[in-house]
Design a protein around this motif. Structure first.
Motif, mmCIF file in Angstrom:
data_model
loop_
_atom_site.group_PDB
_atom_site.id
_atom_site.type_symbol
_atom_site.label_atom_id
_atom_site.label_comp_id
_atom_site.label_asym_id
_atom_site.label_seq_id
_atom_site.Cartn_x
_atom_site.Cartn_y
_atom_site.Cartn_z
ATOM 1 N N GLN A 108 26.181 -48.822 -34.148
ATOM 2 C CA GLN A 108 25.907 -49.911 -35.087
ATOM 3 C C GLN A 108 27.166 -50.676 -35.480
ATOM 4 N N PHE A 109 28.344 -50.112 -35.208
ATOM 5 C CA PHE A 109 29.593 -50.797 -35.531
ATOM 6 C C PHE A 109 30.093 -51.680 -34.388
ATOM 7 N N LEU A 110 29.423 -51.596 -33.241
ATOM 8 C CA LEU A 110 29.801 -52.426 -32.106
ATOM 9 C C LEU A 110 29.163 -53.803 -32.249
ATOM 10 N N SER A 111 29.880 -54.837 -31.868
ATOM 11 C CA SER A 111 29.278 -56.171 -31.912
ATOM 12 C C SER A 111 28.175 -56.283 -30.859
ATOM 13 N N GLU A 112 28.359 -55.575 -29.747
ATOM 14 C CA GLU A 112 27.347 -55.557 -28.685
ATOM 15 C C GLU A 112 27.352 -54.177 -28.042
ATOM 16 N N TYR A 113 26.176 -53.578 -28.008
ATOM 17 C CA TYR A 113 26.019 -52.245 -27.430
ATOM 18 C C TYR A 113 25.849 -52.367 -25.918
ATOM 19 N N SER A 114 26.574 -51.557 -25.177
ATOM 20 C CA SER A 114 26.484 -51.572 -23.714
ATOM 21 C C SER A 114 25.635 -50.404 -23.222
ATOM 22 N N LEU A 115 24.857 -50.645 -22.195
ATOM 23 C CA LEU A 115 24.052 -49.593 -21.590
ATOM 24 C C LEU A 115 24.909 -48.492 -20.971
ATOM 25 N N ASN A 116 26.186 -48.760 -20.790
ATOM 26 C CA ASN A 116 27.084 -47.741 -20.250
ATOM 27 C C ASN A 116 27.287 -46.580 -21.208
ATOM 28 N N HIS A 117 26.918 -46.749 -22.483
ATOM 29 C CA HIS A 117 27.042 -45.666 -23.465
ATOM 30 C C HIS A 117 25.928 -44.633 -23.321
ATOM 31 N N ILE A 118 24.882 -44.992 -22.615
ATOM 32 C CA ILE A 118 23.720 -44.109 -22.494
ATOM 33 C C ILE A 118 24.029 -42.975 -21.524
ATOM 34 N N PHE A 119 23.619 -41.774 -21.924
ATOM 35 C CA PHE A 119 23.703 -40.619 -21.034
ATOM 36 C C PHE A 119 22.346 -39.954 -21.045
ATOM 37 N N PRO A 120 21.763 -39.645 -19.906
ATOM 38 C CA PRO A 120 22.306 -39.834 -18.559
ATOM 39 C C PRO A 120 22.346 -41.311 -18.164
ATOM 40 N N ASP A 121 22.893 -41.555 -17.017
ATOM 41 C CA ASP A 121 23.105 -42.910 -16.505
ATOM 42 C C ASP A 121 21.807 -43.716 -16.525
ATOM 43 N N ILE A 122 21.860 -44.894 -17.132
ATOM 44 C CA ILE A 122 20.668 -45.739 -17.289
ATOM 45 C C ILE A 122 20.048 -46.128 -15.953
ATOM 46 N N ASP A 123 20.859 -46.341 -14.935
ATOM 47 C CA ASP A 123 20.295 -46.709 -13.631
ATOM 48 C C ASP A 123 19.483 -45.563 -13.038
ATOM 49 N N LYS A 124 19.934 -44.337 -13.218
ATOM 50 C CA LYS A 124 19.171 -43.176 -12.745
ATOM 51 C C LYS A 124 17.879 -43.029 -13.539
ATOM 52 N N ILE A 125 17.958 -43.309 -14.825
ATOM 53 C CA ILE A 125 16.760 -43.250 -15.669
ATOM 54 C C ILE A 125 15.734 -44.283 -15.198
ATOM 55 N N ILE A 126 16.174 -45.494 -14.935
ATOM 56 C CA ILE A 126 15.269 -46.552 -14.467
ATOM 57 C C ILE A 126 14.651 -46.172 -13.127
ATOM 58 N N GLN A 127 15.472 -45.723 -12.190
ATOM 59 C CA GLN A 127 14.965 -45.331 -10.872
ATOM 60 C C GLN A 127 13.912 -44.236 -10.994
ATOM 61 N N LYS A 128 14.198 -43.219 -11.810
ATOM 62 C CA LYS A 128 13.248 -42.119 -11.999
ATOM 63 C C LYS A 128 11.952 -42.629 -12.620
ATOM 64 N N SER A 129 12.081 -43.485 -13.608
ATOM 65 C CA SER A 129 10.903 -43.983 -14.326
ATOM 66 C C SER A 129 9.984 -44.807 -13.433
ATOM 67 N N LEU A 130 10.573 -45.566 -12.530
ATOM 68 C CA LEU A 130 9.772 -46.388 -11.620
ATOM 69 C C LEU A 130 8.972 -45.545 -10.621
ATOM 70 N N GLU A 131 9.298 -44.269 -10.496
ATOM 71 C CA GLU A 131 8.486 -43.363 -9.677
ATOM 72 C C GLU A 131 7.119 -43.140 -10.320
ATOM 73 N N TYR A 132 7.031 -43.340 -11.626
ATOM 74 C CA TYR A 132 5.792 -43.087 -12.371
ATOM 75 C C TYR A 132 5.009 -44.343 -12.693
ATOM 76 N N SER A 133 5.718 -45.427 -12.992
ATOM 77 C CA SER A 133 5.037 -46.660 -13.388
ATOM 78 C C SER A 133 6.005 -47.833 -13.297
ATOM 79 N N GLY A 134 5.463 -49.001 -13.029
ATOM 80 C CA GLY A 134 6.261 -50.219 -13.043
ATOM 81 C C GLY A 134 6.382 -50.811 -14.435
ATOM 82 N N ASN A 135 5.709 -50.193 -15.400
ATOM 83 C CA ASN A 135 5.733 -50.669 -16.784
ATOM 84 C C ASN A 135 6.656 -49.773 -17.605
#
Length: 158
Positions: A108-135
């Motif tokens: 909340q103290f950042l002017s802009e939050y980056s997805l790079n702060h997310i763990f695990p890696d957001i790209d891996k999360i997206i890839q995994k999620s698309l195995e289940y649904s496009g929504n």
């Protein structure tokens, strides 16, 4: 907020099957279960136990399946032991709800939050999620860069 999100999902998909990838103590998962069916996972066993307790309080035990696992290792075969859909429900998910760990309390103290702060890696999360649904539904800090979200998701748009 959880009730509002569940209502929006219900408006879009009706009585739907939702996968909650990072359920914590079950706030969103319980609201999804009140509107349809939800499978929810978390890698913290204590949080899964709290979620089970909370689901019993809200009497959604039969519409909520909790799985203690690392989401990125969750089977995508829709087979036991990970998923058991009720007999009266279709097999598969209408949408995936993502509220991954945001990386601490200082966002909340950042002017802009980056997805790079997310763990695990957001790209891996997206890839995994698309195995289940496009929504995919992303619940992120309000100061998250919209441009970064679009840039990350655009390569997956078919």
């Amino acid at each position: 907020m959880a009730k509002h999100i569940a209502n929006r999902v219900h408006e879009k998909f009706g009585s739907s099957n939702v996968l909650d990838a990072f359920c914590g103590v079950g706030g969103n998962a319980i609201q999804f279960a009140r509107k349809g069916f939800c499978v929810a996972s978390d890698m913290d066993l204590q949080k899964v136990e709290y979620a089970k307790h909370n689901a019993a309080i809200y009497a959604v035990d039969s519409e909520l399946q909790l799985v203690h696992t690392d989401y990125l290792r969750l089977s995508n075969t829709l087979a036991i032991p990970h998923f058991t859909f009720p007999d009266n429900r279709k097999q598969g998910f209408d949408s995936v709800f993502l509220s991954p760990p945001w990386g601490g309390t200082g966002y909340q103290f950042l002017s802009e939050y980056s997805l790079n702060h997310i763990f695990p890696d957001i790209d891996k999360i997206i890839q995994k999620s698309l195995e289940y649904s496009g929504n995919l539904m992303l619940f992120l800090p309000k100061n998250t860069s919209i441009k970064e979200i679009v840039d990350r998701l655009l390569p997956y748009h078919a």
